[in-house]
Design a protein around this motif. Structure first.
Motif, PDB file in Angstrom:
ATOM      1  N   UNK A   1       0.774  -1.046  -0.073  1.00 56.53           N
ATOM      2  CA  UNK A   1      -0.016   0.033  -0.163  1.00 56.53           C
ATOM      3  C   UNK A   1       0.885   1.375   0.062  1.00 56.53           C
ATOM      4  N   UNK A   2       0.383   2.211  -0.586  1.00 54.55           N
ATOM      5  CA  UNK A   2       1.179   3.678  -0.504  1.00 54.55           C
ATOM      6  C   UNK A   2       0.050   4.555  -0.659  1.00 54.55           C
ATOM      7  N   UNK A   3       0.233   5.669   0.483  1.00 54.49           N
ATOM      8  CA  UNK A   3      -0.768   6.704   0.293  1.00 54.49           C
ATOM      9  C   UNK A   3      -0.012   8.068  -0.027  1.00 54.49           C
ATOM     10  N   UNK A   4       1.152   7.784  -0.467  1.00 54.11           N
ATOM     11  CA  UNK A   4       1.948   8.975  -1.042  1.00 54.11           C
ATOM     12  C   UNK A   4       1.388   9.506  -2.428  1.00 54.11           C
ATOM     13  N   UNK A   5       0.957  10.545  -2.514  1.00 54.78           N
ATOM     14  CA  UNK A   5       0.458  11.080  -3.901  1.00 54.78           C
ATOM     15  C   UNK A   5       1.386  10.740  -5.056  1.00 54.78           C
ATOM     16  N   UNK A   6       0.920  10.132  -6.009  1.00 53.04           N
ATOM     17  CA  UNK A   6       1.990   9.823  -7.242  1.00 53.04           C
ATOM     18  C   UNK A   6       2.506  11.153  -7.739  1.00 53.04           C
ATOM     19  N   UNK A   7       1.747  12.249  -7.679  1.00 54.36           N
ATOM     20  CA  UNK A   7       2.413  13.450  -8.132  1.00 54.36           C
ATOM     21  C   UNK A   7       3.512  13.786  -7.448  1.00 54.36           C
ATOM     22  N   UNK A   8       3.555  13.659  -5.875  1.00 51.49           N
ATOM     23  CA  UNK A   8       4.752  13.920  -4.995  1.00 51.49           C
ATOM     24  C   UNK A   8       5.758  12.994  -5.139  1.00 51.49           C
ATOM     25  N   UNK A   9       5.488  11.903  -5.771  1.00 51.23           N
ATOM     26  CA  UNK A   9       6.508  11.046  -5.929  1.00 51.23           C
ATOM     27  C   UNK A   9       7.482  11.316  -7.422  1.00 51.23           C
ATOM     28  N   UNK A  10       6.339  11.833  -8.182  1.00 55.38           N
ATOM     29  CA  UNK A  10       7.152  12.089  -9.529  1.00 55.38           C
ATOM     30  C   UNK A  10       7.998  13.334  -9.455  1.00 55.38           C
ATOM     31  N   UNK A  11       7.459  14.300  -8.685  1.00 53.85           N
ATOM     32  CA  UNK A  11       8.475  15.753  -8.286  1.00 53.85           C
ATOM     33  C   UNK A  11       9.698  15.200  -7.757  1.00 53.85           C
ATOM     34  N   UNK A  12       9.835  14.245  -7.124  1.00 55.12           N
ATOM     35  CA  UNK A  12      11.244  13.926  -6.401  1.00 55.12           C
ATOM     36  C   UNK A  12      11.650  12.638  -7.109  1.00 55.12           C
ATOM     37  N   UNK A  13      11.002  12.431  -8.212  1.00 53.61           N
ATOM     38  CA  UNK A  13      11.964  11.496  -9.328  1.00 53.61           C
ATOM     39  C   UNK A  13      12.000   9.820  -8.568  1.00 53.61           C
ATOM     40  N   UNK A  14      11.048   9.423  -7.992  1.00 57.99           N
ATOM     41  CA  UNK A  14      10.728   8.324  -7.279  1.00 57.99           C
ATOM     42  C   UNK A  14      10.044   7.592  -8.018  1.00 57.99           C
TER      43      UNK A  14
END
Length: 325
Positions: free
Chosen positions: A186-199
């Motif tokens: 499970x992951x509740x971190x927004x995909x947009x936030x992950x993309x902004x940090x290149x994760x």
């Protein structure tokens, strides 16, 4: 259906097992409010356990059959509001406290929609999605708790503040439990936030992404602080003992987010907890805060809130609940 005393006893055992922090804060309420809070908590805890196939939190069970478990929660909740025996004391507890306080089935459905998101293995794409999830699983519970404490369903602003406390609690929980959620896929971190940090999605716990993850979590903890401050404004409108209990809970749960933020890259070396001694310290601090005006710094920070209850309810109506079949 069990009598009131038996339902209260069962609910008290549930909160002692499922949430030591909230159990401590709940003892600051007057007896009637305390028992009603326990009754509502028992339903929330039981629903969560049914959906996640677990027992008072902890490791997730086998996740197959999520749709059937969600249907069970909806059916038993409807029976509770209809005043019928659900066969489960936690749901009967909800029926009891609803009759005593005026909670509605629509309020409960707002919470259940959050369980539907989990059952559908949903992940937020944006910050708004994250806050929508937090609204359902915690903000809507805050609204129900406020009604249990006697806040009028027509007092929109105080209900907004109660929702904010739930949002703050859930953001703190998500920040603390990122590693546990990852282990459960499970992951509740927004995909947009992950993309902004290149994760890349699903790789947030890999060691070389730890600095980027720390920045994301700092952002989440700051949002929790903003909503906690907003909730403190609403708490000032409650009766003295209720205000004391809510401020104690806010301090304890707020410390979880602050501890995660302080640890930085080491936030998940071991689970962030608040010791019993520190909890008692927050109880004492809350007693003082309960008789003082809300600090100006807190009021100023609360003004940075981006998402309120009405906004999140509208977003939920627009997007609907995903199909978990």
């Amino acid at each position: 259906m069990q009598d009131r005393a038996a339902l209260v006893t069962n609910a008290r055992q549930s909160i002692l097992k499922g949430s030591k922090s909230f159990a401590i804060a709940s003892h600051l309420f007057d007896r009637v409010t305390r028992e009603r809070v326990w009754l509502l908590y028992a339903w929330c805890r039981r629903c969560d356990d049914i959906i996640d196939a677990q027992d008072h939190g902890g490791a997730l069970g086998i996740q197959t059959g999520a749709a059937e478990r969600l249907a069970q929660v909806r059916e038993k909740t409807a029976l509770a509001f209809a005043g019928k025996d659900s066969g489960d004391p936690a749901f009967d507890a909800l029926g009891l406290v609803a009759r005593e306080t005026g909670l509605t089935l629509d309020m409960a459905r707002d919470v259940i929609d959050g369980f539907a998101l989990d059952a559908a293995e949903w992940q937020p794409h944006s910050e708004a999605d994250l806050m929508r999830y937090c609204w359902h699983v915690a903000g809507a519970v805050g609204v129900m708790m406020a009604v249990v404490m006697g806040v009028s369903p027509d007092d929109a602003d105080t209900l907004d503040r109660a929702c904010d406390l739930g949002l703050a609690f859930q953001l703190a929980n998500i920040a603390r439990d990122i590693e546990e959620d990852d282990a459960a896929d499970r992951c509740y971190i927004p995909l947009d936030w992950l993309a902004e940090e290149d994760i890349p999605p699903g790789e947030q716990m890999k060691p070389h992404y730890r600095p980027a993850l720390t920045r994301i979590v700092a952002r989440m903890c700051k949002a929790a602080e903003i909503h906690e401050c907003s909730a403190r404004i609403g708490a000032a409108r409650l009766r003295p003992r209720q205000r004391w209990a809510i401020l104690a809970a806010a301090g304890i749960y707020g410390e979880i987010a602050r501890e995660v933020a302080r640890r930085g890259e080491h936030a998940w070396d071991h689970r962030a907890v608040v010791s019993n001694g520190r909890k008692l310290g927050f109880v004492a601090n809350a007693a003082w805060a309960a008789i003082r005006p809300v600090p100006r710094s807190c009021i100023a920070l609360a003004s940075a809130r981006k998402y309120g209850r009405i906004d999140l309810m509208a977003l939920s109506r627009k997007q609907g609940v995903p199909n978990c079949t």
